[in-house]
Write an enzyme that holds these catalytic residues in place. Structure first.
Site, mmCIF file in Angstrom:
data_model
loop_
_atom_site.group_PDB
_atom_site.id
_atom_site.type_symbol
_atom_site.label_atom_id
_atom_site.label_comp_id
_atom_site.label_asym_id
_atom_site.label_seq_id
_atom_site.Cartn_x
_atom_site.Cartn_y
_atom_site.Cartn_z
ATOM 1 N N LYS A 226 42.875 45.553 37.880
ATOM 2 C CA LYS A 226 43.542 46.219 36.761
ATOM 3 C C LYS A 226 44.396 45.259 35.935
ATOM 4 O O LYS A 226 44.731 44.152 36.347
ATOM 5 C CB LYS A 226 44.367 47.407 37.277
ATOM 6 N N ARG A 260 40.217 52.379 46.238
ATOM 7 C CA ARG A 260 39.099 52.391 45.294
ATOM 8 C C ARG A 260 38.940 50.987 44.714
ATOM 9 O O ARG A 260 39.860 50.470 44.060
ATOM 10 C CB ARG A 260 39.377 53.412 44.187
#
Length: 286
Positions: A226, A260
């Protein structure tokens, strides 16, 4: 007790890995990876799912609408076309536990019929008709916190106390689900790292993640590759594996049950080390 995901069950007494499979042309990391001549290739998507399972993924999360910052919504039919055939193939041909990453009631219904075992909704079942549709599938759901919407969420996120506000929101959505007929053991929570949160908000959420894990619902986190890692490390998406692994370890140390990720094999190694340390500690406890 194991959590029941449709035809599958999963023991969450140790951390588990959710592999990311985006059937979109524009997701921030793997967008367009499974396309040929401008069209989604089912064989390529299936090949990637098989690879992640071989590497140690416990489930595959399939999504057909990009929710990266600035993402443009897609039509319901386009999302159905991208998601349902892949869900059917991964669940049917590979026998895998499939999570469907969607906020669309129609995609929830059709994916459940195609063999999905979990509904993973970044909007926490707030889209019209989503709560009722999800409950009728009989599947568990993961409720995520997001401030704003994907196209605008990162412009100026503001919180007085990000952990308290995320906690309050998730508990409110749990109550809505319970009132709609869900059982408590059908609910999972996701604090929504990167969804309407600055770098400082994300770090505070991670530092105090145990406060959310202690709510009593299994905690799913998505930190892989991210933008917070880009800001922290100055790395582009392809160079964020070491940072992603550090965040995965920090998450499980603070109570996360499902991680995840895009990089399954490397994350599996990290979690095996973590589990070995925990088992050793348990063996030496009085």
């Amino acid at each position: 007790m194991p959590v029941i995901f449709g035809d599958h069950s999963l023991d969450l007494s140790r951390p588990r890995i959710m592999g990311v499979l985006n059937t979109t042309p524009d997701s921030f990391s793997d967008g367009g990876r499974y396309y040929q001549s401008g069209r989604l290739s089912l064989p390529l998507a299936l090949q990637r799912a098989r690879q992640m399972l071989d590497e140690g993924a416990d489930m595959i999360d399939i999504g057909g609408e990009s929710t990266r910052p600035g993402a443009i919504p897609v039509s319901e039919q386009e999302e159905l076309d991208r998601v349902v055939p892949v869900v059917e193939a991964v669940a049917g041909e590979l026998g895998a536990l499939v999570s469907v990453d969607t906020s669309s009631p129609a995609v929830m219904r059709e994916s459940a019929a195609a063999g999905a075992g979990l509904i993973n909704d970044v909007r926490a079942l707030r889209r019209e008709g989503a709560l009722e549709a999800a409950q009728r599938t009989g599947l568990p759901v993961c409720l995520m916190h997001m401030q704003g919407q994907p196209d605008t969420m990162q412009k100026q996120p503001e919180y007085r106390d990000p952990v308290q506000e995320v906690r309050d929101f998730l508990l409110e959505r749990c109550e809505a689900c319970l009132n709609a007929g869900f059982q408590a053991d059908q609910l999972l929570l996701d604090p929504g790292f990167g969804f309407g949160k600055s770098l400082e908000h994300n770090l505070e959420l991670l530092r105090r993640l145990r406060e959310l894990a202690d709510l009593g619902y299994p905690l799913l986190v998505g930190l892989s590759r991210k933008s917070m890692l880009g800001k922290l490390l100055g790395r582009d998406v392809a160079q964020r594996l070491p940072g992603s692994l550090a965040l995965a370890m920090a998450s499980v140390q603070r109570g996360a049950k499902i991680i995840r990720v895009h990089d399954v094999a490397a994350t599996c190694d990290v979690l095996r080390v973590f589990s070995a340390l925990e088992d050793q500690a348990g063996a030496h406890s009085p």
